[in-house]
Design an enzyme around this catalytic site. Structure first.
Site, PDB file in Angstrom:
ATOM      1  CG  ASN A  79      -1.733   1.121   1.345  1.00 16.99           C
ATOM      2  OD1 ASN A  79      -2.151   1.832   0.242  1.00 16.99           O
ATOM      3  ND2 ASN A  79      -2.505   1.407   2.505  1.00 16.99           N
ATOM      4  CB  CYS A  80       0.806   4.212   1.880  1.00 11.62           C
ATOM      5  SG  CYS A  80       0.361   3.618   3.589  1.00 11.62           S
ATOM      6  CG  MET A 288       3.814   5.303   5.801  1.00 15.72           C
ATOM      7  SD  MET A 288       4.182   3.571   6.001  1.00 15.72           S
ATOM      8  CE  MET A 288       2.436   3.437   6.862  1.00 15.72           C
ATOM      9  CB  CYS A 290      -3.494   9.838   3.078  1.00 12.73           C
ATOM     10  SG  CYS A 290      -5.126  10.439   3.730  1.00 12.73           S
ATOM     11  CB  SER A 292      -1.270   5.139   6.648  1.00 12.70           C
ATOM     12  OG  SER A 292      -1.022   3.848   7.137  1.00 12.70           O
ATOM     13  CG  ASN A 311      -0.708   0.000   5.309  1.00 11.88           C
ATOM     14  OD1 ASN A 311      -1.681  -0.246   4.722  1.00 11.88           O
ATOM     15  ND2 ASN A 311      -0.844   0.114   6.842  1.00 11.88           N
ATOM     16  CE1 TYR A 447      -4.785   4.796   7.601  1.00  7.74           C
ATOM     17  CE2 TYR A 447      -6.785   4.018   6.388  1.00  7.74           C
ATOM     18  CZ  TYR A 447      -5.556   4.866   6.310  1.00  7.74           C
ATOM     19  OH  TYR A 447      -5.311   5.214   5.435  1.00  7.74           O
ATOM     20  CD  GLU A 452     -11.084  10.086  -3.378  1.00  6.89           C
ATOM     21  OE1 GLU A 452     -11.295  10.365  -4.522  1.00  6.89           O
ATOM     22  OE2 GLU A 452      -9.917   9.642  -2.826  1.00  6.89           O
ATOM     23  N   GLY A 586      -7.134  13.328   2.821  1.00  8.83           N
ATOM     24  CA  GLY A 586      -6.012  13.675   3.286  1.00  8.83           C
ATOM     25  C   GLY A 586      -5.381  14.828   2.120  1.00  8.83           C
TER      26      GLY A 586
END
Length: 615
Positions: A79-80, A288, A290, A292, A311, A447, A452, A586
């Site tokens: 992910n990020c 990370m 936005c 996280s 993540n 989290y 969105e 974010g």
């Protein structure tokens, strides 16, 4: 018509629930349409053939949301992340056929940084961050300084050498940072969008770091192109620390003033309050992408390590639905909650299992070239970078407001009993988090989901199932995470006081927002809120109306219509002559050419209408 055919038909017909799922993807371009088409196929295959049946069913009926199904698990993507840019620039790295050596100027370092960002963004599906970028790039600005001094000794009067060097280095830094901004905003990654990238900065106190901070903020204030539009990326996150830039006597207080000006004109930077963030996370770092966040983690030498960690994905729980199904029976609420947590567990566990199928050659920039810090050989297991709690996997949630409304009515925020109930939900999630982390050796994190598209998806599904429920489904959206009800008229100070406890239980991802009218001529008002937030919240975003009409010169908040955004002064809605910037979760987005989805607009914009400005 099967699932894929129906979705592809919607894509071709420009169904806004499909083409507008991501506010920063321009669905008119071939590259984005190709990505959306591939995503439809990937999502369908994942739901029908990859995910455990009960997990797929729970996602489809809206009990949970398995995020980013258009990418994962069809491919075992991460992910990020926080990019380990420092070691990559210092040691050199490989991209494609190029063996890139360590840069010897800030211009080259910035150019290499853009290539790293582009390649990392194309090798995962979430946001990425280069943290403490001012201190990182100052290392390479020293090369510029040394070179200009050598030249000056030959051609400049001795009494004027330092002035010459200072002027030349300042220009080099300004040029490098402006190029960085333009290059990021003109990049397209493999998934048809500008890289979702964040730059963290603000803690460097040496002169070169200060110049880089100033250049970042001046470049953003200046805007992009001849029309000076607001840059959407990179997201800017400015760190505030007592003794560095908090008070007038601090060495970087002047840069804080510049950050305040930038926030009133361009909405960024968001701020990180150093001491509170350390209190929540155990040490300091930027998010990370936005929102996280990584927990503190030490390497074999006992040193805190953040850059190079990532993540592994998110699955979000539909909290309002649990409350609705309980019909106001608290005992039943917790029974359903515990049942759904087991489904959440299975979904997250599948994410981890699928990622073990990745091999280093799938994403060389991440696994072999150092973005994730440790350079693996092609036969190594990628799992070694995730285990020992080095990576996070996210237990998302949405709609604490609606859940409490079921039991305590729509105006529950002043009720201690009601608020304690919402905190108890997060405490129970945290209890599961610690239990699962211990069991699987990957850091499960609670989290606060950036909802969105989910803010209207969950509500839409529940509205179809349960009908219009006052103050819950009838609004057309669910409230994002722990945020104060957007319809209510409260001051920023009241909002921060209400929200400050939640991130201690949801430390895997969070952000607070305060909304204001235009404050260009009242920076002290914004600074009062920033200062008030310092020992209360770790991460704070500033939402200010910054829409601009090039026809009449209006600056402020555009009206929202079924066709898009419209200047309230002259009625202009030509996308070529307006600059509309809204915060979607974010990140900022430019949604001017996209029809507004009711729920998403409410989530990201309603507070502008209802939040009092600080006195």
């Amino acid at each position: 018509m099967n699932q894929i055919e129906e979705a592809l038909t919607g894509l071709i017909a420009k169904d806004p629930t499909i083409v507008n799922e991501n506010a920063n993807k321009d669905s008119d371009t071939f590259s984005t349409m190709r990505d959306l088409t591939a995503g439809i196929v990937s999502k369908s295959y994942a739901l029908n053939y990859l995910l455990p049946k009960h997990v797929a069913q729970a996602h489809q009926n809206g009990d949970i949301h398995f995020h980013d199904l258009d990418y994962h698990p069809f491919q075992p993507l991460t992910n990020c992340c926080l990019i380990d840019a420092q070691d990559m620039l210092q040691d050199g790295f490989n991209i494609g056929n190029a063996n890139v050596t360590s840069p010897k100027s800030i211009q080259t370092a910035s150019a290499q940084l853009v290539q790293i960002i582009a390649n990392v963004s194309s090798s995962q599906y979430g946001g990425c961050t280069v943290d403490r970028v001012d201190e990182l790039l100052s290392t390479y600005a020293k090369y510029n300084e040394q070179r200009h001094r050598q030249v000056a000794k030959q051609f400049v009067k001795e009494t004027e050498i330092e002035l010459y060097v200072e002027q030349q280095v300042t220009q080099d830094i300004n040029d490098a940072i402006e190029s960085l901004e333009y290059e990021i905003n003109t990049l397209y990654t493999s998934n048809g969008q500008t890289p979702f990238v964040t730059l963290g900065f603000g803690l460097g106190t040496d002169e070169l770091s200060r110049k880089i901070q100033q250049a970042i903020l001046h470049t953003r204030i200046k805007g992009l192109g001849k029309d000076r539009t607001t840059a959407i990326f990179p997201k800017l996150v400015f760190s505030i620390k007592k003794g560095v830039n908090f008070s007038a006597q601090d060495p970087n207080y002047d840069i804080k003033q510049l950050a305040l000006e930038c926030a009133t004109k361009r909405m960024y930077p968001d701020i990180l309050n150093y001491d509170t963030l350390v209190d929540i996370l155990g040490d300091f770092k930027a998010p990370m992408g936005c929102r996280s966040f990584l927990p503190s983690w030490k390497d074999d030498k006992g040193q805190f390590e953040n850059s190079g960690r990532c993540n592994l994905g998110v699955v979000t729980l539909n909290i309002p639905r649990i409350a609705i199904e309980s019909q106001g029976d608290m005992t039943r609420f917790w029974e359903i909650f515990y049942e759904r947590m087991e489904v959440l567990h299975d979904a997250l566990l599948y994410r981890i299992k699928r990622l073990k199928d990745a091999v280093p050659n799938n994403a060389p920039i991440l696994y072999k070239s150092g973005a994730f810090k440790y350079k693996l050989s092609e036969d190594d297991s990628v799992s070694r970078l995730f285990e020992n709690q080095r990576a996070t996997i996210s237990m998302g949630y949405i709609g604490l407001y609606e859940a409490a409304t079921v039991f305590y009515g729509p105006d529950w925020e002043t009720s201690k009993e009601a608020k304690d109930f919402t905190l108890e939900i997060l405490k129970e999630m945290k209890r599961y988090q610690l239990m699962w982390t211990s069991r699987y050796d990957v850091w499960f994190s609670v989290y606060s989901t950036p909802s969105e598209s989910l803010t209207d998806r969950f509500c839409r599904l529940d509205q179809q199932r349960f009908g219009d429920i006052p103050d819950i489904t009838d609004k057309g959206y669910y409230q994002n995470s722990f945020h104060y009800d957007v319809r209510k008229d409260v001051t920023p100070f009241e909002k921060l006081d209400f929200e400050k406890e939640y991130p201690y239980y949801a430390s895997g991802g969070f952000i607070h927002y305060c909304e204001y009218p235009k404050l260009n001529h009242n920076l002290k008002a914004l600074e009062a809120v920033w200062d008030y937030s310092y020992d209360k919240v770790g991460y704070l975003g500033t939402n200010i109306p910054i829409d601009h009409c090039y026809e009449c010169g209006f600056d402020g908040d555009f009206d929202t219509t079924a066709q898009g955004y419209q200047c309230p002064h002259c009625g202009n809605h030509n996308p070529k002559t307006v600059d509309v910037v809204k915060r979607t979760c974010g990140y900022l987005g430019n949604p001017v050419q996209r029809p507004v989805i009711k729920g998403r607009y409410q989530e990201m914009c309603a507070r502008v209408k209802h939040m009092k400005a600080p006195k």
